[in-house]
Write a protein that holds these residues in place. Sequence first.
Motif, PDB file in Angstrom:
ATOM      1  N   SER A  44       0.668  -1.095   0.062  1.00  0.00           N
ATOM      2  CA  SER A  44       0.057  -0.383  -0.100  1.00  0.00           C
ATOM      3  C   SER A  44       0.483   1.199  -0.055  1.00  0.00           C
ATOM      4  CB  SER A  44      -0.921  -0.174   1.086  1.00  0.00           C
ATOM      5  OG  SER A  44      -2.149   1.330   1.476  1.00  0.00           O
ATOM      6  N   ARG A  45       1.125   1.908  -0.821  1.00  0.00           N
ATOM      7  CA  ARG A  45       1.759   3.267  -0.985  1.00  0.00           C
ATOM      8  C   ARG A  45       1.490   3.860  -0.923  1.00  0.00           C
ATOM      9  NH1 ARG A  45       2.149   2.655  -7.343  1.00  0.00           N
ATOM     10  NH2 ARG A  45      -0.470   2.023  -6.969  1.00  0.00           N
ATOM     11  N   GLU A  46       2.128   5.405  -0.458  1.00  0.00           N
ATOM     12  CA  GLU A  46       1.628   6.885   0.003  1.00  0.00           C
ATOM     13  C   GLU A  46       1.699   7.190  -1.242  1.00  0.00           C
ATOM     14  OE1 GLU A  46       1.126   8.037   2.688  1.00  0.00           O
ATOM     15  OE2 GLU A  46       0.511   6.200   3.228  1.00  0.00           O
ATOM     16  N   PHE A  47       1.414   8.386  -1.035  1.00  0.00           N
ATOM     17  CA  PHE A  47       1.588   8.950  -3.034  1.00  0.00           C
ATOM     18  C   PHE A  47       1.872  10.513  -2.454  1.00  0.00           C
ATOM     19  CE2 PHE A  47      -1.929   6.860  -4.324  1.00  0.00           C
ATOM     20  CZ  PHE A  47      -0.874   5.992  -4.643  1.00  0.00           C
ATOM     21  N   LYS A  48       3.299  10.413  -1.324  1.00  0.00           N
ATOM     22  CA  LYS A  48       3.652  11.523  -0.838  1.00  0.00           C
ATOM     23  C   LYS A  48       4.409  12.463  -1.860  1.00  0.00           C
ATOM     24  CE  LYS A  48       3.721  14.755   3.222  1.00  0.00           C
ATOM     25  NZ  LYS A  48       2.515  14.958   3.477  1.00  0.00           N
ATOM     26  N   TRP A 101       4.648  13.941  -4.772  1.00  0.00           N
ATOM     27  CA  TRP A 101       3.748  13.181  -5.715  1.00  0.00           C
ATOM     28  C   TRP A 101       2.744  14.801  -7.106  1.00  0.00           C
ATOM     29  CZ3 TRP A 101       2.481   6.911  -7.510  1.00  0.00           C
ATOM     30  CH2 TRP A 101       3.285   6.377  -7.333  1.00  0.00           C
ATOM     31  N   TRP A 142      -6.685  13.968  -2.083  1.00  0.00           N
ATOM     32  CA  TRP A 142      -5.411  13.984  -2.431  1.00  0.00           C
ATOM     33  C   TRP A 142      -4.687  15.382  -1.772  1.00  0.00           C
ATOM     34  CZ3 TRP A 142      -6.054  10.581  -7.322  1.00  0.00           C
ATOM     35  CH2 TRP A 142      -6.178   9.362  -6.682  1.00  0.00           C
ATOM     36  N   GLU A 195      -1.635  15.427   0.571  1.00  0.00           N
ATOM     37  CA  GLU A 195      -0.612  14.344   0.125  1.00  0.00           C
ATOM     38  C   GLU A 195       0.113  14.296  -0.909  1.00  0.00           C
ATOM     39  OE1 GLU A 195      -2.213  10.031  -0.104  1.00  0.00           O
ATOM     40  OE2 GLU A 195      -0.299   9.104   0.351  1.00  0.00           O
ATOM     41  N   ARG A 219      -3.915   2.876  -4.339  1.00  0.00           N
ATOM     42  CA  ARG A 219      -2.614   2.647  -3.351  1.00  0.00           C
ATOM     43  C   ARG A 219      -1.610   0.849  -3.674  1.00  0.00           C
ATOM     44  NH1 ARG A 219      -1.943   7.255  -0.074  1.00  0.00           N
ATOM     45  NH2 ARG A 219      -3.853   7.958   0.481  1.00  0.00           N
TER      46      ARG A 219
END
Length: 281
Positions: free
Chosen positions: A2-6, A8, A27, A30, A230
Amino acid sequence: MSREFKGWTILITGASAGLGREFARQWAREAGRLVLVARRLDRLEQVKEDLLSINSTLQVDLLNYDISVPDEMVRLMNWCESNQIHADLLVNNAGLGDYGVYELTDWQKLDQMLMVNIVALSALTRYFLPEMIRRKKGAIANISSIASFVPIPTFAVYAATKAYVTSFSEALSLELEGTGVTVTAICPGPIPTEFGSVAERAGKTKPLASPPWFQITASQAVRESILAIRRGKPCFVPGWIVRCVATLMSGCPTILMRWIGKRFGKFPDKAQSQRNAVRVD
Ligand SMILES: NC(=O)c1ccc[n+]([C@@H]2O[C@H](COP(=O)([O-])OP(=O)(O)OC[C@H]3O[C@@H](n4cnc5c(N)ncnc54)[C@H](OP(=O)(O)O)[C@@H]3O)[C@@H](O)[C@H]2O)c1
């Protein structure tokens, strides 16, 4: 996974309304940069104001291009090129439908639907994907529909465009395994947005009726879809009731679907009454 899109860079088509606007909102805290595409600049400006009230450090770019027009698509890509926009996450969300019998369709609207739902989505994927693969990081979310699982009379072209989106996304998702890039087809059921009013033929056809228990809000659909993106799920249907129906639909033999469409959907009668209404006019 499960990814974070910090931080991005996220490019969303169709961000001036409905699901696209909701993706941008959810979003806003993030993302580092949101690139929002749609035709109505005034609506995009309102969205930007809203996003900056959520996160004042967010970078927001507004691109008012008509992505059904090839020249405008080229301008959009040129803008990304000259501003060095490498989308880490591409949300191919813009889309439209058209309710009614096929032979009475306005060709211009149909052409626009094919260009937005299929051509622009494929072109933007082709444009951003190589750099995502090179960086070993990226995600593509293609907003499809529950309509992608079965042919739908009086909504024939829309359902067929979404069948393309789901099939294309599933295939790409496997093709890209191990590259660090994921592709997710999001297949919502009915959600109250501007979609219905765009799809109806003014004064002639109304949207297909859907009971309230079968509808979910844009906010819920997007919240659940973000989790699926994610996790890099190849295909996801937001809302558990819609998900159950989608599972039944996609496992149903074609011969049974035809019978259900005729017996319960009464599609031949509905189509004929639309034709008769035009003759009376
Ligand atoms: N709502 C539903 O019941 C439902 C169900 C299943 C799937 N979906 C899918 O979800 C996606 C989003 O739909 P929605 O419900 O949010 O619809 P919506 O409220 O009508 O929003 C559609 C968005 O697409 C943009 N758009 C349309 N044509 C465009 C064009 N030629 N160039 C650039 N932008 C364009 C519109 O912006 P401008 O008008 O400002 O250009 C708007 O921002 C679509 O792909 C739709 O097929 C919706």
